[in-house]
Design a protein around this motif. Structure first.
Motif, PDB file in Angstrom:
ATOM      1  N   THR A 264       0.834  -1.196   0.000  1.00 27.96           N
ATOM      2  CA  THR A 264       0.000   0.000   0.000  1.00 27.96           C
ATOM      3  C   THR A 264       0.870   1.248   0.000  1.00 27.96           C
ATOM      4  O   THR A 264       1.785   1.373   0.800  1.00 27.96           O
ATOM      5  CB  THR A 264      -0.924   0.007   1.233  1.00 27.96           C
ATOM      6  OG1 THR A 264      -1.749  -1.160   1.185  1.00 27.96           O
ATOM      7  CG2 THR A 264      -1.803   1.245   1.254  1.00 27.96           C
ATOM      8  N   VAL A 265       0.572   2.152  -0.912  1.00 30.92           N
ATOM      9  CA  VAL A 265       1.250   3.451  -0.996  1.00 30.92           C
ATOM     10  C   VAL A 265       0.307   4.487  -0.390  1.00 30.92           C
ATOM     11  O   VAL A 265      -0.885   4.501  -0.699  1.00 30.92           O
ATOM     12  CB  VAL A 265       1.558   3.829  -2.462  1.00 30.92           C
ATOM     13  CG1 VAL A 265       2.195   5.206  -2.546  1.00 30.92           C
ATOM     14  CG2 VAL A 265       2.428   2.782  -3.110  1.00 30.92           C
ATOM     15  N   ILE A 266       0.830   5.334   0.474  1.00 36.11           N
ATOM     16  CA  ILE A 266       0.029   6.404   1.064  1.00 36.11           C
ATOM     17  C   ILE A 266       0.633   7.738   0.660  1.00 36.11           C
ATOM     18  O   ILE A 266       1.833   7.965   0.831  1.00 36.11           O
ATOM     19  CB  ILE A 266      -0.024   6.290   2.597  1.00 36.11           C
ATOM     20  CG1 ILE A 266      -0.662   4.966   2.998  1.00 36.11           C
ATOM     21  CG2 ILE A 266      -0.789   7.467   3.197  1.00 36.11           C
ATOM     22  CD1 ILE A 266      -0.620   4.685   4.478  1.00 36.11           C
ATOM     23  N   LEU A 267      -0.188   8.617   0.099  1.00 36.70           N
ATOM     24  CA  LEU A 267       0.200   9.982  -0.231  1.00 36.70           C
ATOM     25  C   LEU A 267      -0.540  10.885   0.749  1.00 36.70           C
ATOM     26  O   LEU A 267      -1.770  10.879   0.786  1.00 36.70           O
ATOM     27  CB  LEU A 267      -0.199  10.339  -1.667  1.00 36.70           C
ATOM     28  CG  LEU A 267       0.284   9.403  -2.779  1.00 36.70           C
ATOM     29  CD1 LEU A 267      -0.284   9.845  -4.122  1.00 36.70           C
ATOM     30  CD2 LEU A 267       1.788   9.356  -2.822  1.00 36.70           C
ATOM     31  N   ALA A 268       0.191  11.635   1.564  1.00 36.81           N
ATOM     32  CA  ALA A 268      -0.430  12.502   2.569  1.00 36.81           C
ATOM     33  C   ALA A 268      -0.329  13.953   2.128  1.00 36.81           C
ATOM     34  O   ALA A 268       0.683  14.370   1.583  1.00 36.81           O
ATOM     35  CB  ALA A 268       0.253  12.309   3.915  1.00 36.81           C
ATOM     36  N   GLY A 269      -1.376  14.712   2.376  1.00 34.87           N
ATOM     37  CA  GLY A 269      -1.378  16.119   1.997  1.00 34.87           C
ATOM     38  C   GLY A 269      -2.657  16.799   2.408  1.00 34.87           C
ATOM     39  O   GLY A 269      -3.187  16.543   3.485  1.00 34.87           O
TER      40      GLY A 269
ATOM     41  N   LYS B 275      -4.693   6.517  -0.666  1.00 35.84           N
ATOM     42  CA  LYS B 275      -3.944   5.269  -0.564  1.00 35.84           C
ATOM     43  C   LYS B 275      -4.343   4.363  -1.716  1.00 35.84           C
ATOM     44  O   LYS B 275      -5.472   4.393  -2.192  1.00 35.84           O
ATOM     45  CB  LYS B 275      -4.140   4.591   0.782  1.00 35.84           C
ATOM     46  CG  LYS B 275      -5.425   3.856   0.958  1.00 35.84           C
ATOM     47  CD  LYS B 275      -5.435   3.080   2.265  1.00 35.84           C
ATOM     48  CE  LYS B 275      -6.704   2.250   2.344  1.00 35.84           C
ATOM     49  NZ  LYS B 275      -6.738   1.393   3.496  1.00 35.84           N
ATOM     50  N   PHE B 276      -3.361   3.595  -2.174  1.00 34.74           N
ATOM     51  CA  PHE B 276      -3.614   2.643  -3.251  1.00 34.74           C
ATOM     52  C   PHE B 276      -2.589   1.526  -3.153  1.00 34.74           C
ATOM     53  O   PHE B 276      -1.525   1.686  -2.558  1.00 34.74           O
ATOM     54  CB  PHE B 276      -3.563   3.309  -4.632  1.00 34.74           C
ATOM     55  CG  PHE B 276      -2.272   4.007  -4.946  1.00 34.74           C
ATOM     56  CD1 PHE B 276      -1.243   3.335  -5.602  1.00 34.74           C
ATOM     57  CD2 PHE B 276      -2.083   5.331  -4.598  1.00 34.74           C
ATOM     58  CE1 PHE B 276      -0.052   3.977  -5.894  1.00 34.74           C
ATOM     59  CE2 PHE B 276      -0.900   5.981  -4.886  1.00 34.74           C
ATOM     60  CZ  PHE B 276       0.116   5.308  -5.535  1.00 34.74           C
ATOM     61  N   VAL B 277      -2.930   0.375  -3.739  1.00 37.17           N
ATOM     62  CA  VAL B 277      -2.011  -0.756  -3.763  1.00 37.17           C
ATOM     63  C   VAL B 277      -1.203  -0.668  -5.049  1.00 37.17           C
ATOM     64  O   VAL B 277      -1.760  -0.520  -6.135  1.00 37.17           O
ATOM     65  CB  VAL B 277      -2.772  -2.097  -3.675  1.00 37.17           C
ATOM     66  CG1 VAL B 277      -1.823  -3.268  -3.821  1.00 37.17           C
ATOM     67  CG2 VAL B 277      -3.531  -2.174  -2.356  1.00 37.17           C
ATOM     68  N   LEU B 278       0.114  -0.738  -4.898  1.00 35.42           N
ATOM     69  CA  LEU B 278       1.009  -0.643  -6.049  1.00 35.42           C
ATOM     70  C   LEU B 278       0.906  -1.929  -6.868  1.00 35.42           C
ATOM     71  O   LEU B 278       1.245  -3.004  -6.378  1.00 35.42           O
ATOM     72  CB  LEU B 278       2.442  -0.440  -5.564  1.00 35.42           C
ATOM     73  CG  LEU B 278       3.482  -0.064  -6.598  1.00 35.42           C
ATOM     74  CD1 LEU B 278       3.152   1.285  -7.220  1.00 35.42           C
ATOM     75  CD2 LEU B 278       4.846  -0.017  -5.956  1.00 35.42           C
ATOM     76  N   PRO B 279       0.402  -1.853  -8.097  1.00 36.78           N
ATOM     77  CA  PRO B 279       0.264  -3.066  -8.910  1.00 36.78           C
ATOM     78  C   PRO B 279       1.626  -3.704  -9.196  1.00 36.78           C
ATOM     79  O   PRO B 279       2.642  -3.006  -9.305  1.00 36.78           O
ATOM     80  CB  PRO B 279      -0.369  -2.568 -10.209  1.00 36.78           C
ATOM     81  CG  PRO B 279      -0.950  -1.236  -9.886  1.00 36.78           C
ATOM     82  CD  PRO B 279      -0.096  -0.666  -8.794  1.00 36.78           C
ATOM     83  N   ALA B 280       1.636  -5.004  -9.329  1.00 35.60           N
ATOM     84  CA  ALA B 280       2.881  -5.733  -9.596  1.00 35.60           C
ATOM     85  C   ALA B 280       3.464  -5.351 -10.953  1.00 35.60           C
ATOM     86  O   ALA B 280       4.672  -5.466 -11.166  1.00 35.60           O
ATOM     87  CB  ALA B 280       2.634  -7.232  -9.532  1.00 35.60           C
ATOM     88  N   THR B 281       2.629  -4.864 -11.866  1.00 35.53           N
ATOM     89  CA  THR B 281       3.101  -4.522 -13.215  1.00 35.53           C
ATOM     90  C   THR B 281       3.621  -3.101 -13.324  1.00 35.53           C
ATOM     91  O   THR B 281       4.121  -2.715 -14.369  1.00 35.53           O
ATOM     92  CB  THR B 281       1.960  -4.703 -14.227  1.00 35.53           C
ATOM     93  OG1 THR B 281       0.864  -3.877 -13.818  1.00 35.53           O
ATOM     94  CG2 THR B 281       1.521  -6.156 -14.306  1.00 35.53           C
ATOM     95  N   ALA B 282       3.494  -2.317 -12.265  1.00 40.04           N
ATOM     96  CA  ALA B 282       3.934  -0.911 -12.324  1.00 40.04           C
ATOM     97  C   ALA B 282       4.997  -0.653 -11.279  1.00 40.04           C
ATOM     98  O   ALA B 282       5.036  -1.285 -10.241  1.00 40.04           O
ATOM     99  CB  ALA B 282       2.749   0.010 -12.080  1.00 40.04           C
ATOM    100  N   CYS B 283       5.863   0.277 -11.562  1.00 35.68           N
ATOM    101  CA  CYS B 283       6.827   0.781 -10.581  1.00 35.68           C
ATOM    102  C   CYS B 283       7.616  -0.299  -9.876  1.00 35.68           C
ATOM    103  O   CYS B 283       7.460  -0.501  -8.676  1.00 35.68           O
ATOM    104  CB  CYS B 283       6.138   1.634  -9.525  1.00 35.68           C
ATOM    105  SG  CYS B 283       5.282   3.050 -10.140  1.00 35.68           S
ATOM    106  N   ALA B 284       8.462  -0.979 -10.579  1.00 35.05           N
ATOM    107  CA  ALA B 284       9.347  -1.923  -9.913  1.00 35.05           C
ATOM    108  C   ALA B 284      10.186  -1.156  -8.907  1.00 35.05           C
ATOM    109  O   ALA B 284      10.426   0.040  -9.060  1.00 35.05           O
ATOM    110  CB  ALA B 284      10.242  -2.613 -10.936  1.00 35.05           C
TER     111      ALA B 284
END
Length: 156
Positions: A47-52, A82-91
């Motif tokens: 999970t990626v969290i962007l706070a602002g 917040k979102f889950v980083l897909p396995a196909t994006a952003c190694a």
């Protein structure tokens, strides 16, 4: 009992901020969305969290060398996305860009995901070299986040 007063610089700064907020609200404008922190580094399926601020209802698209991906699991609140980083994006070894679109805003904005974040570097300065510099052929140490994801040392 005497009332404690804030220092004049603090109270005038708070008053100015309140005045700007009231002026923006009176004109029907909301402050522009902003991101000031994110989890980093992020591996696939984490999970990626962007706070602002001003992020209510935001949607995210991820852009990388592999293409554009829209994460399946996204949730947005006023202060975070917040979102889950897909396995196909952003190694983990290749940063990507999160494009954040907030309803009612004319433009989307971008935030780097897994980008290197250098805090400071240290070298071995030679004679007459300025502090904080390094001499060619000498070791340079760089400290920060997301600088490399290898198990072996990069110095030989």
């Amino acid at each position: 009992r005497p009332v404690r007063q804030l220092p004049s610089s603090v109270s005038s700064g708070m008053f100015a901020a309140l005045l700007l907020f009231v002026a923006a609200a009176a004109q029907g404008q909301s402050p522009a969305p902003a991101i000031y922190w994110s989890t980093n580094p992020n591996l696939p399926n984490e999970t990626v969290i962007l706070a602002g601020s001003g992020l209510g209802g935001a949607t995210v698209s991820l852009h990388s060398a592999a293409g554009t991906v829209k994460p399946q699991e996204q949730t947005a609140w006023e202060q975070s996305v917040k979102f889950v980083l897909p396995a196909t994006a952003c190694a983990a070894t290749a940063p990507c860009t999160a494009e954040v679109c907030v309803p009612g805003q004319p433009e989307c904005f971008q935030w780097a995901v897994n980008a290197p974040d250098v805090w400071w570097a240290s070298g071995s300065p030679g004679l007459g070299a300025p502090a904080g510099s390094a001499v060619c052929g000498e070791q340079l140490r760089v400290f920060g986040r997301s600088l490399g994801w290898t198990t072996s040392s990069s110095s030989s």
